[in-house]
Design a protein around this motif. Structure first.
Motif, PDB file in Angstrom:
ATOM      1  N   ASN A  91      51.257  45.958  40.703  1.00  0.00           N
ATOM      2  CA  ASN A  91      49.757  46.250  41.523  1.00  0.00           C
ATOM      3  C   ASN A  91      49.516  47.402  41.397  1.00  0.00           C
ATOM      4  OD1 ASN A  91      46.846  46.164  42.052  1.00  0.00           O
ATOM      5  ND2 ASN A  91      47.124  45.411  43.918  1.00  0.00           N
ATOM      6  N   GLN A  96      42.534  43.739  43.808  1.00  0.00           N
ATOM      7  CA  GLN A  96      42.504  42.721  44.305  1.00  0.00           C
ATOM      8  C   GLN A  96      43.165  41.464  42.860  1.00  0.00           C
ATOM      9  OE1 GLN A  96      39.413  40.985  46.530  1.00  0.00           O
ATOM     10  NE2 GLN A  96      39.313  43.341  48.101  1.00  0.00           N
ATOM     11  N   HIS A  97      44.025  40.244  43.267  1.00  0.00           N
ATOM     12  CA  HIS A  97      44.414  39.383  42.231  1.00  0.00           C
ATOM     13  C   HIS A  97      42.760  38.466  42.375  1.00  0.00           C
ATOM     14  CE1 HIS A  97      46.554  36.867  41.137  1.00  0.00           C
ATOM     15  NE2 HIS A  97      45.928  35.166  41.136  1.00  0.00           N
ATOM     16  N   GLY A 104      39.195  42.373  40.289  1.00  0.00           N
ATOM     17  CA  GLY A 104      40.151  42.241  40.537  1.00  0.00           C
ATOM     18  C   GLY A 104      40.733  43.028  39.006  1.00  0.00           C
ATOM     19  N   ALA A 105      42.103  42.305  38.514  1.00  0.00           N
ATOM     20  CA  ALA A 105      42.865  41.609  38.812  1.00  0.00           C
ATOM     21  C   ALA A 105      44.541  42.888  38.752  1.00  0.00           C
ATOM     22  CB  ALA A 105      42.791  41.016  37.537  1.00  0.00           C
ATOM     23  N   ASP A 158      42.825  36.382  46.845  1.00  0.00           N
ATOM     24  CA  ASP A 158      42.949  37.242  46.844  1.00  0.00           C
ATOM     25  C   ASP A 158      44.413  37.292  48.182  1.00  0.00           C
ATOM     26  OD1 ASP A 158      43.691  40.516  46.839  1.00  0.00           O
ATOM     27  OD2 ASP A 158      43.680  40.474  48.587  1.00  0.00           O
TER      28      ASP A 158
END
Ligand SMILES: [Cu+2]
Length: 178
Positions: A91, A96-97, A104-105, A158
Motif C-alpha cells: 500500500n 484504504q482497502h 481505496g484501493a 478495511d
C-alpha cells in the motif's frame, strides 16, 4: 525438419530475445512460487511488464472448491503457518482497502480467484501503474509476496477485505522461474 519450431518454444525464445535486444515487448518479469503452509506446491504467479501493459498471470490449486481473496502483501517473506511475516497489503499510496471502498484501493488489491471442483484456478489480470523497481516498487528493500486467503475478499472492508486466514504464500523474485 529444421523449419518446424515447436509452438511451445516460441514464447520462450521471444521472451529471452526481448529482454536483451528489444525492450518494447517484454521488459521485465517477476515470478513467485506459491506454497501452502505445509510447504506443498500451490501454483505460480508471474508479473510481466510488456509494451501493451503490465499483467499478472496465475495458475495453481487451492485446498477446496470456492472463492478466495488474494493480494500482494508488503513483505517478501513467507513463514508458515500463518504467513504474518508477509505484512499487510502492499500500500505505498496509503489508501484504504478495496476497489468498492471510496477511500481505496491498496496497490496490492487483486480480484478473488475462483476454483471449481477440480480446485484449480487461473487468472490473467492487467495491473497497470505497477512499478517493479524503486522505493515504491514491488521489489523494494523488503520485497513483496502474493497471498491467497481462506475466504473471498468483499472488496470493501478495511484493511483486509474480511478474507480470513492466509493459506498460500509466494515471494516475488526478479526474473523468469528457473
Ligand atoms: Cu491478503
Amino acid at each position: 525438419m529444421r523449419k518446424f519450431v515447436p509452438l511451445l518454444m516460441i514464447p520462450f525464445i521471444s521472451a529471452c530475445a526481448m529482454t536483451t535486444a528489444d525492450r518494447s515487448t517484454v521488459s521485465e518479469v517477476v515470478t513467485a512460487d506459491l506454497a501452502r503452509a505445509d510447504g506443498s506446491w500451490a501454483g505460480v504467479a508471474t508479473i510481466s511488464k510488456r509494451s501493451d501493459g503490465t499483467f499478472l498471470s496465475l495458475a495453481g490449486e487451492v485446498p477446496t472448491q470456492g472463492t478466495f481473496g488474494m493480494h500482494i502483501h508488503a513483505v517478501g517473506k513467507c513463514e508458515g503457518p500463518e504467513f504474518t511475516s508477509a505484512g499487510g497489503h502492499w500500500n505505498p499510496a496509503m489508501k484504504q482497502h478495496g476497489r468498492d471502498n471510496p477511500m481505496g484501493a491498496h496497490k496490492g488489491d487483486l480480484p478473488n480467484i475462483v476454483a471449481g471442483a477440480d480446485r484449480k484456478f487461473t487468472l490473467e489480470q492487467r495491473i497497470d501503474d505497477l512499478m517493479i523497481e524503486g522505493a515504491d516498487g514491488l521489489l523494494d528493500a523488503d520485497g513483496a509476496a502474493l497471498i491467497i486467503h481462506e475466504k473471498a475478499d468483499d472488496y470493501r472492508t478495511d484493511p483486509t477485505g474480511n478474507s480470513g486466514k492466509r493459506i498460500i504464500c509466494g515471494v516475488f523474485k526478479s526474473g523468469n522461474r528457473s
